[in-house]
Write an enzyme that holds these catalytic residues in place. Structure first.
Site, PDB file in Angstrom:
ATOM      1  N   GLU A 133     -58.055  18.597 106.335  1.00 32.04           N
ATOM      2  CA  GLU A 133     -57.169  18.298 105.211  1.00 32.04           C
ATOM      3  C   GLU A 133     -56.380  19.521 104.742  1.00 32.04           C
ATOM      4  O   GLU A 133     -55.207  19.413 104.407  1.00 32.04           O
ATOM      5  CB  GLU A 133     -57.953  17.694 104.041  1.00 32.04           C
ATOM      6  N   HIS A 156     -66.827   8.848  97.597  1.00 35.25           N
ATOM      7  CA  HIS A 156     -65.729   8.023  98.113  1.00 35.25           C
ATOM      8  C   HIS A 156     -65.240   7.010  97.080  1.00 35.25           C
ATOM      9  O   HIS A 156     -64.686   5.980  97.442  1.00 35.25           O
ATOM     10  CB  HIS A 156     -66.166   7.255  99.374  1.00 35.25           C
TER      11      HIS A 156
END
Lengths: 321, 337
Positions: free
Chosen positions: B70, B139
């Site tokens: 990322e 998440h």
């Protein structure tokens, strides 16, 4: 590709400009005329100039917290830079960036960077732009030995390689990440790391302008030809502390003096071009003189420049909000 | 006009903008999927299929699968945006901001200011947020308040498919960095969505219900819960105004203040944790600007100050519900309701 007389004079001019600029900032900071944090590049000039002599405005570089040298080498206006460092309205960034954030995108200079390891991902982006829009440009991340241990850097090596980007990573290893020796902090070697990612990596003596120029030429040529990224490990030394005000107690006794006496990149350049009769000693002295008076003038302009006002505080946060 | 899901609406917005402007590129993990693998190409189209079909149409040069890095690819998108592309990068779950936030808040967000107004960074980061999927603590978060805090970023939270297409189109056309928060529990929700491209201006709230008694300001998926609560309260003779600010940065403070002044009562609904979230932000705004118009203390309906739990029994308690909103409305109305 070879360096002609004009190129050599230009290279020497840029290196002198960096040295003179940094010496001036050093003095002015000590005199209390410059606010904030300042990290000087003196001693490392051959690296920035050896690489950037190959570049055009379509090519991008990302720099570090020690960014003045890269800015000058890439063609940023020294007067605008000096005013920026003084926090003045006429500074290259209107006084909003300062030493650690000098940038000029019109010159392909994507910014000095206050975050160690901040630049390599950005350079992957600039390289992606060049590749996607087929500009023929390359993108170069200058980073230090400290940044070489950041995840962003290693991730960028990987991304640049798998996307075959026209990116080059120039690891400027001045032996110290702040006060910590790179001999201790870097596991393995920079070139072996490059090899691990499947890209060419080469070590070069960063005091030798001609050596840097040559390895940069090869890496940039590969990138322009679509042959992907490369790494250059430049071994060099900084003359001042990590930041201005650093007493440099961590270096060995006489360490800096010895380098200055034997391996100063400006002296080495001068010896080489005079001994081989590429340039006359007088020509070099003339460059030194004109650079010195120019930097004096930059500092005087910066000193007398106007400061930004409250009206500037909230501008340029967004294009439109 | 045809019925489209939130997912299809987002896909159509990106598709139409990629067709319109070849500088728009898309990148992210499994954004097409199957890169370098022996099986199907465009195998996933993003982990929840939002970008499915873009790669076959626009090719691998504009739909870029990334490694799980990322920092590298979000930073790459920032650098590409500053040099002439218009990247739409997918940060799969907003929870992953932890590994790449530097490139967002220290780099992309600050280029323009630090560089004295000379940088233009038309970057879009798409990211998934929200609880309800039994996806547990790493998440499921609603981290948009953290992004809203950063000057230089714009933050959009589409509350349905129509909003999703309009806000995504606007984000791609915007020249500043924009983070779009897509609620993972809404991808299959359908409604009528125009086929042609359209943008929804940032900083202009949508008033989805008009009433006299209480103003409900809700964000993202919570807008739907607030609408349901308002509809259900009608049976008790209570009418609510519901405001969907659409973007948290910029925030349409004008509409919020105007509608709260009219009703004199405010309930703010925010799926984020209760400290330093949008609910506290709106509460502070109202108490600072129109305290004297208030007939009752402001009430906040938010998630509690704990990580998102896994067990369905606990997660259901964690997420704000229509029932909790209705209770809050009755509370600000006082005795007799």
């Amino acid at each position: 590709m070879q360096l002609n007389r004009d190129d050599l004079k230009e290279a020497y001019r840029r290196m002198c400009l960096i040295r003179e600029f940094e010496d001036k900032v050093h003095d002015e900071f000590a005199a209390g005329n410059i606010p904030g944090f300042v990290h000087l590049y003196a001693g490392e000039e051959a690296s920035a100039v050896g690489v950037c002599m190959h570049l055009e405005d379509r090519d991008a570089i990302a720099s570090t917290h020690r960014g003045h040298g890269h800015c000058i080498a890439k063609g940023c206006d020294a007067e605008g830079m000096m005013s920026e460092i003084y926090g003045k309205k006429d500074g290259l960034c209107g006084g909003k960036g300062g030493s650690m954030h000098i940038a000029d995108l019109s010159k392909g200079m994507l910014g000095a960077n206050g975050i160690v390891g901040g630049g390599p991902p950005l350079i992957c982006g600039a390289a992606l732009t060049a590749k996607t829009l087929k500009t023929g440009g390359v993108a170069i991340a200058f980073l230090g030995d400290g940044a070489s241990n950041q995840g962003t850097t290693l991730e960028s090596y990987n991304l640049a390689k798998i996307w075959n980007l026209p990116a080059i990573f120039v690891v400027e290893d001045n032996g110290y990440a702040e006060s910590t020796a790179s001999a201790w902090s870097v596991a393995g070697t920079q070139t072996k790391r490059a090899e691990g990612f499947g890209m060419p990596g080469v070590e070069v003596d960063g005091h030798d302008f001609f050596a840097v120029w040559e390895v940069a030429r090869e890496a940039i040529e590969r990138a322009r030809n679509g042959e992907g990224p490369s790494l250059i490990h430049v071994k060099l030394n900084r003359y001042y502390g990590h930041f201005e005000g650093d007493a440099i107690t961590y270096k060995g006794e006489g360490e800096i003096d010895k380098i200055k006496a034997t391996k100063d990149c400006l002296n080495l350049f001068k010896q080489r071009v005079v001994e081989t009769s590429l340039l006359e000693s007088d020509e070099l002295s003339e460059i030194e003189g004109s650079v010195k008076s120019y930097i004096d003038q930059c500092a005087a302009t910066a000193m007398s420049g106007s400061t930004p006002t409250e009206a500037d505080l909230m501008t340029d946060v967004y294009l439109k909000y | 006009m045809s019925v489209k899901s939130y997912r299809q609406a987002l896909n159509e917005a990106i598709y139409q903008e990629m067709e319109r402007d070849e500088r728009v590129v898309v990148m992210g993990e499994d954004i097409a999927g199957g890169m370098g693998a022996p099986g199907e190409d465009d195998a996933w189209g993003g982990v929840l299929g939002v970008t499915k079909g873009l790669m076959p149409k626009f090719g691998r040069d504009r739909v870029l699968d990334t490694p799980i890095s990322e920092s590298a690819f979000i930073g790459c998108a920032a650098g590409a945006a500053a040099t002439g592309l218009r990247p739409v990068a997918e940060l799969m779950f907003v929870d992953f901001m932890g590994v790449c936030f530097d490139q967002i808040f220290n780099q992309a967000a600050k280029f323009r200011y630090m560089f004295g107004g000379k940088a233009v960074t038309p970057l879009v980061i798409r990211t998934m947020y929200g609880a309800g999927f039994r996806a547990a603590s790493q998440h499921s978060q609603c981290l948009y308040p953290l992004f809203t805090h950063i000057p230089g970023l714009k933050v959009a939270l589409p509350s349905n498919a129509y909003e999703a297409k309009g806000l995504m189109t606007q984000a791609i056309r915007d020249d500043d960095p924009v983070v779009i928060f897509e609620h993972k529990a809404m991808y299959d929700e359908e409604m009528e969505v125009p086929d042609e491209a359209y943008g929804i201006p940032f900083g202009e709230a949508n008033v989805t219900r008009e009433g006299d008694d209480v103003t409900l300001v809700a964000f993202g998926r919570m807008v739907n819960l607030a609408n349901d609560a308002a509809d259900s309260l009608k049976a008790s003779g209570i009418t609510c105004t519901v405001v969907d600010p659409r973007t948290t940065s910029p925030l349409d403070t004008e509409t919020i203040l105007e509608t709260v002044s009219e009703t004199g009562r405010l309930v703010v609904i925010d799926e984020a944790h209760p400290r330093c979230n949008m609910a506290t932000d709106v509460s502070a705004l109202v108490s600072q600007e129109i305290f004297s118009d208030l007939k009752a203390p402001v009430k906040m309906v938010t998630a509690p100050h704990c990580p998102v739990p896994f067990s369905p029994a606990l997660e259901d308690l964690y997420i704000p519900s229509t029932a909790k909103i209705e209770a809050a409305v009755r509370e600000v109305l006082g005795k007799g309701h």
